[in-house]
Design a protein around this motif. Structure first.
Motif, PDB file in Angstrom:
ATOM      1  N   TYR A  35       9.318  61.512 -44.323  1.00  0.00           N
ATOM      2  CA  TYR A  35       9.135  60.355 -45.224  1.00  0.00           C
ATOM      3  C   TYR A  35       9.723  60.654 -46.604  1.00  0.00           C
ATOM      4  O   TYR A  35       9.424  61.690 -47.203  1.00  0.00           O
ATOM      5  CB  TYR A  35       7.639  60.033 -45.347  1.00  0.00           C
ATOM      6  CG  TYR A  35       7.061  59.570 -44.013  1.00  0.00           C
ATOM      7  CD1 TYR A  35       6.992  58.213 -43.707  1.00  0.00           C
ATOM      8  CD2 TYR A  35       6.631  60.497 -43.075  1.00  0.00           C
ATOM      9  CE1 TYR A  35       6.499  57.791 -42.480  1.00  0.00           C
ATOM     10  CE2 TYR A  35       6.139  60.088 -41.841  1.00  0.00           C
ATOM     11  CZ  TYR A  35       6.074  58.729 -41.547  1.00  0.00           C
ATOM     12  OH  TYR A  35       5.600  58.324 -40.332  1.00  0.00           O
ATOM     13  N   TYR A  36      10.561  59.767 -47.066  1.00  0.00           N
ATOM     14  CA  TYR A  36      11.188  59.941 -48.386  1.00  0.00           C
ATOM     15  C   TYR A  36      11.157  58.629 -49.143  1.00  0.00           C
ATOM     16  O   TYR A  36      11.133  57.541 -48.556  1.00  0.00           O
ATOM     17  CB  TYR A  36      12.648  60.399 -48.229  1.00  0.00           C
ATOM     18  CG  TYR A  36      12.723  61.823 -47.745  1.00  0.00           C
ATOM     19  CD1 TYR A  36      12.684  62.879 -48.644  1.00  0.00           C
ATOM     20  CD2 TYR A  36      12.767  62.098 -46.388  1.00  0.00           C
ATOM     21  CE1 TYR A  36      12.698  64.188 -48.198  1.00  0.00           C
ATOM     22  CE2 TYR A  36      12.788  63.407 -45.929  1.00  0.00           C
ATOM     23  CZ  TYR A  36      12.748  64.452 -46.850  1.00  0.00           C
ATOM     24  OH  TYR A  36      12.754  65.736 -46.409  1.00  0.00           O
ATOM     25  N   ASP A  37      11.190  58.749 -50.463  1.00  0.00           N
ATOM     26  CA  ASP A  37      11.366  57.553 -51.274  1.00  0.00           C
ATOM     27  C   ASP A  37      12.804  57.054 -51.125  1.00  0.00           C
ATOM     28  O   ASP A  37      13.042  55.869 -50.954  1.00  0.00           O
ATOM     29  CB  ASP A  37      11.075  57.861 -52.752  1.00  0.00           C
ATOM     30  CG  ASP A  37       9.601  58.187 -52.967  1.00  0.00           C
ATOM     31  OD1 ASP A  37       8.752  57.512 -52.360  1.00  0.00           O
ATOM     32  OD2 ASP A  37       9.311  59.135 -53.735  1.00  0.00           O
ATOM     33  N   ALA A  38      13.728  58.008 -51.200  1.00  0.00           N
ATOM     34  CA  ALA A  38      15.140  57.610 -51.116  1.00  0.00           C
ATOM     35  C   ALA A  38      15.903  58.570 -50.214  1.00  0.00           C
ATOM     36  O   ALA A  38      15.736  59.787 -50.317  1.00  0.00           O
ATOM     37  CB  ALA A  38      15.773  57.601 -52.504  1.00  0.00           C
ATOM     38  N   ALA A  39      16.724  57.984 -49.341  1.00  0.00           N
ATOM     39  CA  ALA A  39      17.605  58.798 -48.494  1.00  0.00           C
ATOM     40  C   ALA A  39      19.042  58.410 -48.802  1.00  0.00           C
ATOM     41  O   ALA A  39      19.389  57.221 -48.823  1.00  0.00           O
ATOM     42  CB  ALA A  39      17.298  58.555 -47.022  1.00  0.00           C
ATOM     43  N   ILE A  40      19.849  59.433 -49.054  1.00  0.00           N
ATOM     44  CA  ILE A  40      21.263  59.205 -49.375  1.00  0.00           C
ATOM     45  C   ILE A  40      22.079  59.632 -48.160  1.00  0.00           C
ATOM     46  O   ILE A  40      21.910  60.744 -47.653  1.00  0.00           O
ATOM     47  CB  ILE A  40      21.670  60.027 -50.616  1.00  0.00           C
ATOM     48  CG1 ILE A  40      20.855  59.554 -51.831  1.00  0.00           C
ATOM     49  CG2 ILE A  40      23.173  59.915 -50.881  1.00  0.00           C
ATOM     50  CD1 ILE A  40      20.883  60.517 -53.015  1.00  0.00           C
ATOM     51  N   ILE A  41      22.930  58.729 -47.688  1.00  0.00           N
ATOM     52  CA  ILE A  41      23.795  59.076 -46.551  1.00  0.00           C
ATOM     53  C   ILE A  41      25.123  59.560 -47.106  1.00  0.00           C
ATOM     54  O   ILE A  41      25.860  58.792 -47.734  1.00  0.00           O
ATOM     55  CB  ILE A  41      24.017  57.866 -45.626  1.00  0.00           C
ATOM     56  CG1 ILE A  41      22.673  57.274 -45.172  1.00  0.00           C
ATOM     57  CG2 ILE A  41      24.858  58.274 -44.420  1.00  0.00           C
ATOM     58  CD1 ILE A  41      22.815  55.963 -44.408  1.00  0.00           C
ATOM     59  N   GLY A  42      25.420  60.832 -46.879  1.00  0.00           N
ATOM     60  CA  GLY A  42      26.695  61.373 -47.318  1.00  0.00           C
ATOM     61  C   GLY A  42      26.554  62.382 -48.440  1.00  0.00           C
ATOM     62  O   GLY A  42      25.972  62.086 -49.481  1.00  0.00           O
ATOM     63  N   GLY A  43      27.084  63.583 -48.197  1.00  0.00           N
ATOM     64  CA  GLY A  43      27.029  64.657 -49.184  1.00  0.00           C
ATOM     65  C   GLY A  43      28.363  64.888 -49.852  1.00  0.00           C
ATOM     66  O   GLY A  43      28.696  66.008 -50.245  1.00  0.00           O
ATOM     67  N   ASP A  59      10.956  60.683 -60.733  1.00  0.00           N
ATOM     68  CA  ASP A  59       9.861  61.219 -59.943  1.00  0.00           C
ATOM     69  C   ASP A  59       9.873  60.582 -58.548  1.00  0.00           C
ATOM     70  O   ASP A  59       9.105  59.674 -58.253  1.00  0.00           O
ATOM     71  CB  ASP A  59       8.541  60.912 -60.679  1.00  0.00           C
ATOM     72  CG  ASP A  59       7.380  61.658 -60.053  1.00  0.00           C
ATOM     73  OD1 ASP A  59       7.639  62.570 -59.242  1.00  0.00           O
ATOM     74  OD2 ASP A  59       6.236  61.312 -60.375  1.00  0.00           O
ATOM     75  N   MET A  60      10.801  61.059 -57.721  1.00  0.00           N
ATOM     76  CA  MET A  60      10.956  60.493 -56.385  1.00  0.00           C
ATOM     77  C   MET A  60      11.197  61.611 -55.385  1.00  0.00           C
ATOM     78  O   MET A  60      11.717  62.664 -55.737  1.00  0.00           O
ATOM     79  CB  MET A  60      12.163  59.538 -56.341  1.00  0.00           C
ATOM     80  CG  MET A  60      11.994  58.276 -57.171  1.00  0.00           C
ATOM     81  SD  MET A  60      13.494  57.262 -57.138  1.00  0.00           S
ATOM     82  CE  MET A  60      13.327  56.484 -55.540  1.00  0.00           C
ATOM     83  N   LYS A  61      10.844  61.348 -54.136  1.00  0.00           N
ATOM     84  CA  LYS A  61      11.130  62.301 -53.056  1.00  0.00           C
ATOM     85  C   LYS A  61      12.441  61.860 -52.406  1.00  0.00           C
ATOM     86  O   LYS A  61      12.539  60.740 -51.891  1.00  0.00           O
ATOM     87  CB  LYS A  61       9.982  62.289 -52.045  1.00  0.00           C
ATOM     88  CG  LYS A  61      10.051  63.427 -51.059  1.00  0.00           C
ATOM     89  CD  LYS A  61       8.745  63.541 -50.249  1.00  0.00           C
ATOM     90  CE  LYS A  61       8.827  64.727 -49.314  1.00  0.00           C
ATOM     91  NZ  LYS A  61       8.868  64.357 -47.918  1.00  0.00           N
ATOM     92  N   ILE A  62      13.432  62.733 -52.489  1.00  0.00           N
ATOM     93  CA  ILE A  62      14.811  62.330 -52.157  1.00  0.00           C
ATOM     94  C   ILE A  62      15.404  63.277 -51.120  1.00  0.00           C
ATOM     95  O   ILE A  62      15.159  64.494 -51.159  1.00  0.00           O
ATOM     96  CB  ILE A  62      15.703  62.390 -53.425  1.00  0.00           C
ATOM     97  CG1 ILE A  62      15.079  61.554 -54.550  1.00  0.00           C
ATOM     98  CG2 ILE A  62      17.129  61.942 -53.128  1.00  0.00           C
ATOM     99  CD1 ILE A  62      15.532  61.987 -55.934  1.00  0.00           C
ATOM    100  N   CYS A  63      16.189  62.729 -50.203  1.00  0.00           N
ATOM    101  CA  CYS A  63      16.962  63.600 -49.317  1.00  0.00           C
ATOM    102  C   CYS A  63      18.396  63.092 -49.203  1.00  0.00           C
ATOM    103  O   CYS A  63      18.688  61.929 -49.458  1.00  0.00           O
ATOM    104  CB  CYS A  63      16.327  63.704 -47.931  1.00  0.00           C
ATOM    105  SG  CYS A  63      16.469  62.223 -46.942  1.00  0.00           S
ATOM    106  N   VAL A  64      19.277  64.035 -48.829  1.00  0.00           N
ATOM    107  CA  VAL A  64      20.674  63.710 -48.539  1.00  0.00           C
ATOM    108  C   VAL A  64      20.938  64.105 -47.101  1.00  0.00           C
ATOM    109  O   VAL A  64      20.634  65.239 -46.703  1.00  0.00           O
ATOM    110  CB  VAL A  64      21.646  64.476 -49.472  1.00  0.00           C
ATOM    111  CG1 VAL A  64      23.091  64.234 -49.054  1.00  0.00           C
ATOM    112  CG2 VAL A  64      21.430  64.089 -50.931  1.00  0.00           C
ATOM    113  N   ALA A  65      21.478  63.189 -46.294  1.00  0.00           N
ATOM    114  CA  ALA A  65      21.858  63.515 -44.915  1.00  0.00           C
ATOM    115  C   ALA A  65      23.375  63.602 -44.841  1.00  0.00           C
ATOM    116  O   ALA A  65      24.078  62.654 -45.194  1.00  0.00           O
ATOM    117  CB  ALA A  65      21.342  62.443 -43.956  1.00  0.00           C
ATOM    118  N   GLU A  66      23.867  64.759 -44.410  1.00  0.00           N
ATOM    119  CA  GLU A  66      25.312  64.996 -44.324  1.00  0.00           C
ATOM    120  C   GLU A  66      25.654  65.384 -42.895  1.00  0.00           C
ATOM    121  O   GLU A  66      25.032  66.256 -42.305  1.00  0.00           O
ATOM    122  CB  GLU A  66      25.712  66.101 -45.313  1.00  0.00           C
ATOM    123  CG  GLU A  66      27.106  66.684 -45.117  1.00  0.00           C
ATOM    124  CD  GLU A  66      28.223  65.650 -45.158  1.00  0.00           C
ATOM    125  OE1 GLU A  66      28.236  64.818 -46.079  1.00  0.00           O
ATOM    126  OE2 GLU A  66      29.065  65.657 -44.233  1.00  0.00           O
TER     127      GLU A  66
END
Lengths: 420, 486
Positions: B5-13, B28-35
């Motif tokens: 679970y994330y606040d924001a997911a970014i597609i692409g590194g 103040d957010m929980k963020i991930c990047v999927a590459e």
């Protein structure tokens, strides 16, 4: 700043032979700088035999040949530094080195012998189009993996270029259990030694396709195949001759380049044909007191000739130190013409020369029943017929001081091929 | 199936995804990047002209013009904060025909309109005085002193590291297979997990249209536009000082000739629309074309010093401009799509803009503990002899040179592997410290770098890849295979 009489850059066959010769000529303060963890240079990965027939009158492997010279260096107590990289040489003969033990230091030499060897031309230098997957190696890199690291580089192999390392690796990969499908050569003749074509390809049934090149590389991750095509006389691919060959490995044996980036820093003039320094008959470069030998000077076929040439560089550096600043006489130019691509040396000091000197050269194409001729200022003084001349085989002529005496005003010596 | 679970997911590194990640990390957010690939900086960002454009070329009023200008202004400061190579070397647009001079003037006016500072038109002689190797036919040039060059790997990797150090999680080798809208936001399906994200940022380069079209009726179409390049040895790097462009004329659009921040000479690109988004094959025709075009504007280019050729794909959206912002019919889904040239220049500004949009939507507050400073890998050539000596005394691995062509030590290579988001592949090491980037193209250092990678990541040498899984450098030995090792 510590100072040495002679610093030798490179502890391969050239550097070792130069060191031994300089020591025998009476120089005690010599230092060999070697970037790798052992002396011996590229010979360490050349585990095949065929080395030493001229020098030792017996057939040795590369490591055995190197070991003979390493032993001489040890017996003569010539100091050397391993794992030491030279970062810079300047025209004052100050050498910047780096290693784990002493960090970055500058040492000074009264004379320098350049013996850095050469490197392989990479894929990029050929502009072979296509993808850029894993599995494309220069032949020497593959040789290192197989012979020194004990690794398997591939199972189905194509080789572009028929230089000697490529030919040797065709056999080596076959012995390792790989299937070598083809050796393709852009030129209409091989760049390697005849004996290697026989012993490494013919004996194993590996086809050599002359006038062929790789026009496409397939595979996004690991190589999956190449497309070969025949080329015309302008070396352009001929449409309709394309042939796809599936393979996981492409080895490149497409030429060797003397590694002279350091030499240029020292103000040494380079010959664009050899990519090595211009030298005189004592192998002295355009920077006084800096000498060159081995594959950094021009690419050799046989290590025996490297050793011979390097010995001359060692003796010459010793003479330079003993004579101090000798007066340089007017130099006689040695020119390569008509089918001769280059000569080494390119100039000659006929007052101070040894009793005889060897001029080494390569021809520009494959010739049959041609003469090699030597001219002194337009007068033909030597004319010898050769059944076959090929760019892959280095040739030589001997010039004798006693003969040159008869030409007091000599300006130019020409070495050329002639049809008759 | 793992659920996250994330606040924001970014597609692409790539550089855009990582610029957004780093800016969003301020909140103040929980963020991930999927590459998808094994490393960041593996798509369009790894193969382009590495230019920081001045901004005279983009159409006035376009997003390209806006972010180009903003990004250009940010780059110098950012290069200090994040420790990556950037040089403001200035650029020249050459005009080779008197008849085209009005077009040069028009370009200047467009640039002034866009807000580009310092633009001037130089005469042919003035150009040759500062750039002696340009062709004698030059009749004038637009000089843009704010043009620059950057290391795209350095910029992308620095942004990623800094984002990661500030808490952004990176999932590498993680392809997004599908996106579903949910009441909470979006579910991103990967081969082995579901990422539940309140907000999604689509920075997927040439694939951004596919992800956009999964959530929106108003579709995007991104055409991969391939560009081939030639890279020349550092010995050729001083052939030109400025980045040399050519005014479009009889010879078409022309190519650029520029030095790089590391002192190589770069020539290209071609521009060919290709069908496949994976088609990064160089072709003989395009390499010949760029060679000819470069030789037409710059004299005596030492083409014998070419050390490699490569190609990259531009993400060309058919609308012609960047597509940036929240998708109207998919609230919470933000595009950063169609980012072709001047995308690299624009990246820092796009990062700030998109992060602000997302944070505003999320009503997120700025964190007090964000640290925007990132220390890069040591650059030994910038140290004094004493400093370098001390470094080697502290860590002798900095005294062992592995890559002779680029002078890269074992210490730097180990740092590139063991630091935040460290390299796992040969290309990853190459992009971080340049081992294998030089004139022998890893012929000498390749075996040693594989050995170091294997040792530092506790893998077998046979498991080391050039880049993505499957690009193994070595083959596993089969039992029973002929083996006569001496």
């Amino acid at each position: 700043m510590t100072e040495h009489d002679i610093i030798i850059i490179g502890g391969g066959p050239a550097g070792l032979a130069a060191a031994v010769a300089a020591r025998k000529a009476g120089i005690t303060d010599i230092l060999i700088l070697e970037r790798d963890e052992f002396l011996g240079g590229i010979l360490n990965q050349c585990i095949h035999n065929g080395f030493g027939l001229h020098t030792f009158k017996e057939e040795l492997t590369g490591p055995e040949y190197a070991a003979r010279f390493i032993q001489m260096v040890e017996e003569e107590h010539i100091p050397y530094l391993l794992n030491t990289m030279v970062l810079d040489i300047n025209s004052n003969k100050e050498v910047t080195i780096i290693n784990k033990e002493s960090g970055l230091t500058i040492i000074k030499a009264r004379a320098i012998i350049l013996a850095m060897g050469c490197r392989e031309r990479p894929r990029g230098a050929l502009n072979i189009p296509g993808y850029r997957p894993a599995g494309i190696y220069s032949a020497g890199t593959a040789q290192r993996f197989v012979n020194m690291e004990g690794k398997t580089v591939g199972k189905e192999v194509a080789i572009l270029g028929s230089g000697d390392i490529g030919l040797i690796m065709a056999r080596r990969m076959t012995l390792e259990g790989a299937k070598v499908k083809v050796v393709a050569e852009l030129m209409p003749y091989s760049g390697g030694l005849k004996r290697n074509i026989v012993q490494c390809l013919d004996d194993y049934g590996i086809p050599l396709k002359l006038s062929h090149t790789v026009i496409a590389i397939e595979g996004k991750d690991r190589l999956t195949g190449i497309t070969l095509a025949q080329v015309d006389e302008n070396r352009k691919p001929i449409s309709g001759t394309e042939e796809y060959i599936s393979c996981d490995t492409l080895l490149l044996s497409v030429g060797l380049l003397p590694e002279n980036e350091l030499s240029e820093g020292a103000g040494v003039d380079l010959n664009p044909v050899t990519s090595g320094p211009f030298v005189d008959d004592r192998l002295e470069t355009s920077t006084k007191g800096i000498f060159a030998c081995g594959n950094v000077l021009h690419v050799h076929d046989l290590v025996d000739y490297v050793s011979e040439e390097a010995s001359l560089a060692g003796v010459s550096a010793a003479a330079f130190l003993k004579e101090g600043q000798k007066k340089y006489a007017d130099m006689v130019e040695i020119a390569a013409e008509h089918g001769v691509r280059y000569t080494v040396p390119q100039r000659l000091d006929k007052e101070h020369m040894e009793d005889q000197i060897t001029v080494r050269f390569r021809v520009a194409d494959v010739y049959q029943d041609r003469y090699i001729s030597v001219y002194y200022d337009g007068e033909r003084v030597s004319h010898k017929k050769k059944r076959v001349l090929a760019p892959g085989e280095m040739e030589q002529v001997i010039l004798k001081k006693e003969n040159l005496k008869d030409y007091p005003d000599l300006k130019k010596i020409v070495i050329c091929t002639e049809v008759e | 199936m793992k659920e996250m679970y994330y606040d924001a997911a970014i597609i692409g590194g790539g550089v855009i995804g990582c610029a957004i990640a780093r800016e969003l990390a301020r909140y103040d957010m929980k963020i991930c990047v999927a590459e998808r690939e094994e490393d960041v900086c593996s798509g369009t960002t790894k193969a382009n002209s590495a230019i920081v454009h001045a901004g005279y070329d983009a159409s006035p009023g376009s997003l390209k013009a806006r972010f180009n200008l903003e990004g250009n202004r940010m780059m110098e400061e950012l290069s200090k904060e994040l420790d990556f190579p950037f040089i403001r070397n200035g650029s020249l647009v050459l005009c080779l025909d008197e008849e085209d001079l009005p077009n040069l003037q028009a370009l200047l006016e467009k640039g002034v309109n866009n807000g580009v500072e310092g633009l001037t038109i130089l005469s042919g002689d003035e150009v040759r005085a500062i750039e002696p190797n340009v062709t004698d036919q030059v009749v004038g040039a637009l000089y843009a002193p704010t043009g620059g060059i950057v290391c795209p790997f350095g910029l992308n990797i620095a942004l990623a590291e800094n984002a990661c150090d500030n808490g952004v999680e990176f999932f590498l080798n993680t392809e997004i297979l599908g996106i579903e809208k949910t009441t909470e936001g979006f579910d991103l399906k990967t081969p082995d997990s579901i990422i539940h994200a309140k907000f999604v940022i689509n920075a997927a380069g040439v694939y951004a249209d596919q992800f956009h079209n999964m959530v929106s009726e108003k579709t995007l179409t991104i055409i991969p536009r391939k560009g081939d390049y030639l890279l020349l040895d550092k010995q050729a790097g001083a052939h030109v000082n400025h980045t040399i462009f050519q005014l479009p004329g009889k010879m078409g659009k022309g190519v650029l000739v520029t030095k790089t921040v590391h002192g190589n000479l770069l020539i290209g690109p071609s521009a060919t629309d290709v069908e496949s988004k994976e088609d990064v094959r160089t072709t003989a025709d395009e390499l010949t074309e760029i060679t000819k075009k470069a030789a037409y504007v710059v004299k005596d280019i030492p083409f014998r010093k070419v050390i490699t050729s490569f190609s990259g794909l531009r993400a060309h959206e058919v609308g012609g401009d960047f597509v940036i912002g929240e998708v109207l019919d998919a609230p919470g889904f933000f595009d950063a799509a169609g980012i072709e040239s001047p995308g690299l220049t624009s990246a820092p500004a796009i990062g700030v803009y998109v992060a602000e949009l997302v944070a505003k939507k999320a009503d997120a507050k700025k964190r007090a503990d964000f640290n925007g400073v990132r220390k890069g890998i040591v650059h030994p050539e910038k140290l004094t002899i004493e400093e370098r000596g001390n470094l080697i005394k502290e860590d002798p691995r900095y005294g062992t040179i592995i890559c002779r062509c680029e002078g890269v030590s074992e210490g730097e290579i180990v740092d590139s592997i063991t630091r935040t988001l460290g390299a796992v592949s040969l290309d990853g090491v190459k992009r971080r410290v340049r081992a294998g980037m030089g004139r022998c193209q890893a012929g000498f250092c390749g075996p040693k770098t594989i050995e170091i990678l294997a040792r530092e990541t506790n893998r077998a040498p046979e498991d080391i890849c050039k880049n993505r899984p499957g690009s193994n450098m070595l083959k596993k030995e089969e039992k029973g295979a002929a083996n006569d090792r001496a």
